[in-house]
Design an enzyme around this catalytic site. Structure first.
Site, PDB file in Angstrom:
ATOM      1  N   ASP A 115      10.739  29.421  46.124  1.00 13.20           N
ATOM      2  CA  ASP A 115      11.418  30.468  45.360  1.00 13.20           C
ATOM      3  C   ASP A 115      10.405  31.514  44.896  1.00 13.20           C
ATOM      4  O   ASP A 115       9.326  31.167  44.416  1.00 13.20           O
ATOM      5  CB  ASP A 115      12.097  29.841  44.136  1.00 13.20           C
ATOM      6  CG  ASP A 115      13.099  28.776  44.541  1.00 13.20           C
ATOM      7  OD1 ASP A 115      14.092  29.127  45.197  1.00 13.20           O
ATOM      8  OD2 ASP A 115      12.871  27.589  44.225  1.00 13.20           O
ATOM      9  N   GLU A 146      12.826  32.290  49.350  1.00 12.77           N
ATOM     10  CA  GLU A 146      14.095  32.670  48.715  1.00 12.77           C
ATOM     11  C   GLU A 146      13.799  33.635  47.581  1.00 12.77           C
ATOM     12  O   GLU A 146      13.106  33.285  46.621  1.00 12.77           O
ATOM     13  CB  GLU A 146      14.852  31.449  48.181  1.00 12.77           C
ATOM     14  CG  GLU A 146      16.188  31.920  47.612  1.00 12.77           C
ATOM     15  CD  GLU A 146      16.936  30.899  46.772  1.00 12.77           C
ATOM     16  OE1 GLU A 146      16.684  29.687  46.880  1.00 12.77           O
ATOM     17  OE2 GLU A 146      17.789  31.361  45.994  1.00 12.77           O
ATOM     18  N   HIS A 186      11.064  28.752  40.453  1.00  8.40           N
ATOM     19  CA  HIS A 186      12.522  28.858  40.628  1.00  8.40           C
ATOM     20  C   HIS A 186      13.198  29.677  39.529  1.00  8.40           C
ATOM     21  O   HIS A 186      14.033  30.533  39.798  1.00  8.40           O
ATOM     22  CB  HIS A 186      13.130  27.448  40.682  1.00  8.40           C
ATOM     23  CG  HIS A 186      14.607  27.429  40.875  1.00  8.40           C
ATOM     24  ND1 HIS A 186      15.500  27.517  39.819  1.00  8.40           N
ATOM     25  CD2 HIS A 186      15.367  27.337  41.998  1.00  8.40           C
ATOM     26  CE1 HIS A 186      16.735  27.478  40.289  1.00  8.40           C
ATOM     27  NE2 HIS A 186      16.681  27.369  41.607  1.00  8.40           N
ATOM     28  N   GLU A 214      10.791  25.606  52.001  1.00 11.70           N
ATOM     29  CA  GLU A 214      11.555  26.581  51.222  1.00 11.70           C
ATOM     30  C   GLU A 214      10.890  26.741  49.865  1.00 11.70           C
ATOM     31  O   GLU A 214      10.536  25.741  49.221  1.00 11.70           O
ATOM     32  CB  GLU A 214      13.004  26.082  51.047  1.00 11.70           C
ATOM     33  CG  GLU A 214      13.934  27.086  50.412  1.00 11.70           C
ATOM     34  CD  GLU A 214      14.150  26.946  48.909  1.00 11.70           C
ATOM     35  OE1 GLU A 214      14.916  27.730  48.363  1.00 11.70           O
ATOM     36  OE2 GLU A 214      13.528  26.068  48.259  1.00 11.70           O
ATOM     37  N   HIS A 222      12.402  21.286  50.356  1.00  9.88           N
ATOM     38  CA  HIS A 222      13.012  22.154  49.355  1.00  9.88           C
ATOM     39  C   HIS A 222      12.116  22.290  48.125  1.00  9.88           C
ATOM     40  O   HIS A 222      11.833  21.304  47.456  1.00  9.88           O
ATOM     41  CB  HIS A 222      14.366  21.555  48.960  1.00  9.88           C
ATOM     42  CG  HIS A 222      15.129  22.397  48.004  1.00  9.88           C
ATOM     43  ND1 HIS A 222      15.410  21.999  46.724  1.00  9.88           N
ATOM     44  CD2 HIS A 222      15.665  23.641  48.144  1.00  9.88           C
ATOM     45  CE1 HIS A 222      16.099  22.943  46.121  1.00  9.88           C
ATOM     46  NE2 HIS A 222      16.273  23.949  46.957  1.00  9.88           N
TER      47      HIS A 222
HETATM   48  O1  G3P Z   1      17.509  27.973  49.393  1.00  8.77           O
HETATM   49  C1  G3P Z   1      18.399  26.938  49.164  1.00  8.77           C
HETATM   50  C2  G3P Z   1      18.472  26.556  47.701  1.00  8.77           C
HETATM   51  O2  G3P Z   1      17.178  26.429  47.232  1.00  8.77           O
HETATM   52  C3  G3P Z   1      19.254  27.528  46.838  1.00  8.77           C
HETATM   53  O3  G3P Z   1      19.436  27.068  45.541  1.00  8.77           O
HETATM   54  O4  G3P Z   1      18.947  26.935  43.132  1.00  8.77           O
HETATM   55  O5  G3P Z   1      17.782  25.400  44.692  1.00  8.77           O
HETATM   56  O6  G3P Z   1      17.212  27.816  44.651  1.00  8.77           O
HETATM   57  P1  G3P Z   1      18.300  26.793  44.463  1.00  8.77           P
HETATM   58 CA    CA Z   2      15.625  27.890  46.345  1.00  9.39          CA
END
Ligand code: G3P
Ligand code: CA
Length: 238
Positions: A36, A100, A48, A34, A7
């Site tokens: 952002d 994302e 993010h 993952e 993440h």
């Molecule tokens: O993609 C899953 C998660 O990352 C979504 O929330 O705020 O961590 O980007 P956030």
């Molecule tokens: Ca995310």
């Protein structure tokens, strides 16, 4: 076996969304990473927040800065903010890339960016999952890139469970770990959808979401998560 996605890269031990966090995730052979994506003035940046303040020594909004300005900032351990191209170049064809979309504009350009990298053989189609909390954006992206895997993000248990994701022709549902229940997971599976839970770091949380039957987890500590999952599956098999 339950999949493990790093993440924001292996962000528990490295600056989130940084190239070092991505390298560390690749080192432990994750199933996916993952990251952002935000639009900046002349590119797509991997960060993010819409504001620079929390994760860098910069101030102001990401979208007002250029690629060069973002790269010159300290986003942790002296690293700059990478571009989407930096990410593709580093990961190559090694693992699944879940992008994302946060505040990502000019989606036509974003689609061209992906196609350019796929056509150049830098990444493969099958590696890419595009996710967003903005499901309108996902519908649009699926129309432009029919081959792409769509991950619908949600932090709720909708009345019709997983129906919304099926309508989107999604590949996966990415759910806040606090909003997962057995009924939802069962419904998703019956519709042929994968369920991935975020953000799952603690041992107890790993056990809980695995019990719910999820297909994968997003973790800030992918190395620990992989070990925990292996151990749990050994115990179950024993
Ligand atoms: O993609 C899953 C998660 O990352 C979504 O929330 O705020 O961590 O980007 P956030
Ligand atoms: Ca995310």
């Amino acid at each position: 076996m339950t999949l493990v996605f790093a993440h924001r890269g292996a962000s528990g031990n490295h600056p989130e969304n940084s190239l070092s966090a991505i390298s560390a995730a690749l080192d432990v052979d994750v199933d996916g990473i993952e990251l952002d994506v935000q639009s900046c003035r002349d590119d797509y940046a991997i960060i993010h927040d819409t504001w620079l303040d929390r994760t860098t020594n910069g101030r102001g909004m990401v979208r007002h800065a250029s690629r060069e300005e973002l790269n010159a900032l300290n986003a942790g351990n002296g690293e700059g903010i990478p571009t989407l191209q930096d990410v593709f170049n580093l990961i190559g064809t090694n693992t699944t890339i879940n992008l994302e979309l946060k505040h990502t504009y000019c989606l036509d350009k974003f689609v061209q960016y992906i196609e350019k990298n796929v056509n150049a053989g830098i990444v493969e189609r099958s590696q890419i999952i595009l996710s967003s909390f903005d499901h309108h954006q996902l519908v649009w992206l699926k129309q432009k890139l029919p081959w792409v895997k769509i991950g619908t993000l949600t932090a709720s248990i909708p009345l019709n469970y997983a129906e919304f994701a099926q309508q989107l022709h999604a590949y996966s549902i990415h759910m806040d770990k606090n909003f997962i229940n057995h009924e939802f997971v069962l419904d998703a599976k019956q519709r042929g959808l994968n369920v991935y839970a975020y953000t799952v770091d603690k041992q107890k949380d790993i056990e809980l979401v695995l019990d719910m039957g999820v297909d994968g987890i997003f973790s800030n500590y992918p190395c620990h998560a992989k070990m925990a999952i292996n151990k749990l599956s050994e115990t179950k098999g024993a």
